[in-house]
Design a protein around this motif. Structure first.
Motif, PDB file in Angstrom:
ATOM      1  N   ARG A   1       6.122 -90.773  29.550  1.00 50.22           N
ATOM      2  CA  ARG A   1       6.408 -89.353  29.683  1.00 50.22           C
ATOM      3  C   ARG A   1       5.153 -88.502  29.572  1.00 50.22           C
TER       4      ARG A   1
ATOM      5  N   ASP B   1       9.205 -88.358  33.914  1.00 49.88           N
ATOM      6  CA  ASP B   1       9.575 -87.164  33.154  1.00 49.88           C
ATOM      7  C   ASP B   1      11.057 -87.169  32.805  1.00 49.88           C
ATOM      8  N   ASP B   2      11.394 -87.851  31.726  1.00 43.25           N
ATOM      9  CA  ASP B   2      12.778 -87.928  31.269  1.00 43.25           C
ATOM     10  C   ASP B   2      12.764 -88.218  29.771  1.00 43.25           C
TER      11      ASP B   2
ATOM     12  N   VAL C   1      12.508 -91.755  28.155  1.00 42.62           N
ATOM     13  CA  VAL C   1      11.254 -92.494  28.300  1.00 42.62           C
ATOM     14  C   VAL C   1      10.294 -92.050  27.204  1.00 42.62           C
TER      15      VAL C   1
ATOM     16  N   ARG D   1       6.634 -91.426  25.311  1.00 42.43           N
ATOM     17  CA  ARG D   1       5.380 -90.850  25.813  1.00 42.43           C
ATOM     18  C   ARG D   1       4.489 -91.920  26.443  1.00 42.43           C
TER      19      ARG D   1
ATOM     20  N   HIS E   1       5.353 -95.554  27.187  1.00 39.39           N
ATOM     21  CA  HIS E   1       6.495 -96.461  27.121  1.00 39.39           C
ATOM     22  C   HIS E   1       6.106 -97.925  27.366  1.00 39.39           C
TER      23      HIS E   1
END
Length: 136
Positions: free
Chosen positions: A67, A76-77, A80, A82, A84
Motif C-alpha cells: 500500500r 491501494d486497498d 493490503v 504497507r 505486504h
C-alpha cells in the motif's frame, strides 16, 4: 425401488457440490497466463478484485508490493499492508515472499511465507487475485 434402498444409496454416495462456472473461469485464466506471445519474463495480472485486468511486468531482481506508493507494485486497498510482499525474479525462476503482512499472502489457496511460482499460479494479496504470467 423401495424407499429403504434409496435411503441406503444416498448415505453411501455423498455428492460434492462445485461451481462449474468459477472452475472454468479459473482454468481459462491459468491457461491464458501460461504463455503470452511477444512478451519475455514474468508478469502479474489482476484476475479479480480491485483493478481487474491491470498487469505489471516483473524485471529480474526484487519488486515490493504493498500500500506504500513507493513500492514497485502499489495496491491501494486497506486489506493490503504497507509493505505486504515481494517478488524475486531471476531468469527462469520467480518466488513470492510475505513481508510480515497482517492478512497474509496466499499461493493457490494456501497461506505462504515464501513460495516458488509457476505460470498460472494465483497469488492473493488482500482483495487482489493475481495470476502469474510468463512470456512465450
Amino acid at each position: 425401488m423401495s424407499d429403504e434402498f434409496a435411503d441406503e444409496r444416498h448415505d453411501d454416495d455423498p455428492t460434492e457440490t462445485i461451481d462449474p462456472v468459477a472452475e472454468a473461469r479459473t482454468l481459462r485464466e491459468r491457461e491464458a497466463a501460461a504463455g503470452i506471445p511477444g512478451f519475455s519474463g514474468f508478469a502479474l495480472i489482476v484476475a479479480s478484485g480491485p483493478r481487474r485486468g491491470l498487469h505489471w511486468s516483473l524485471a529480474d531482481g526484487s519488486t515490493k508490493v504493498g500500500r506504500d506508493p513507493d513500492d514497485g507494485i502499489f495496491l491501494d486497498d486497506v486489506t493490503v499492508s504497507r509493505h505486504h510482499a515481494e517478488f524475486e525474479a531471476d531468469g527462469d525462476t520467480l518466488l513470492v515472499r510475505d513481508l510480515g503482512s497482517t492478512n497474509g499472502t496466499y499461493v493457490n489457496g494456501s497461506r505462504a511465507d515464501e513460495s516458488d511460482l509457476q505460470s498460472g499460479d494465483e497469488v492473493i494479496i488482500g482483495r487482489f487475485h493475481l495470476v502469474v504470467a510468463r512470456g512465450a
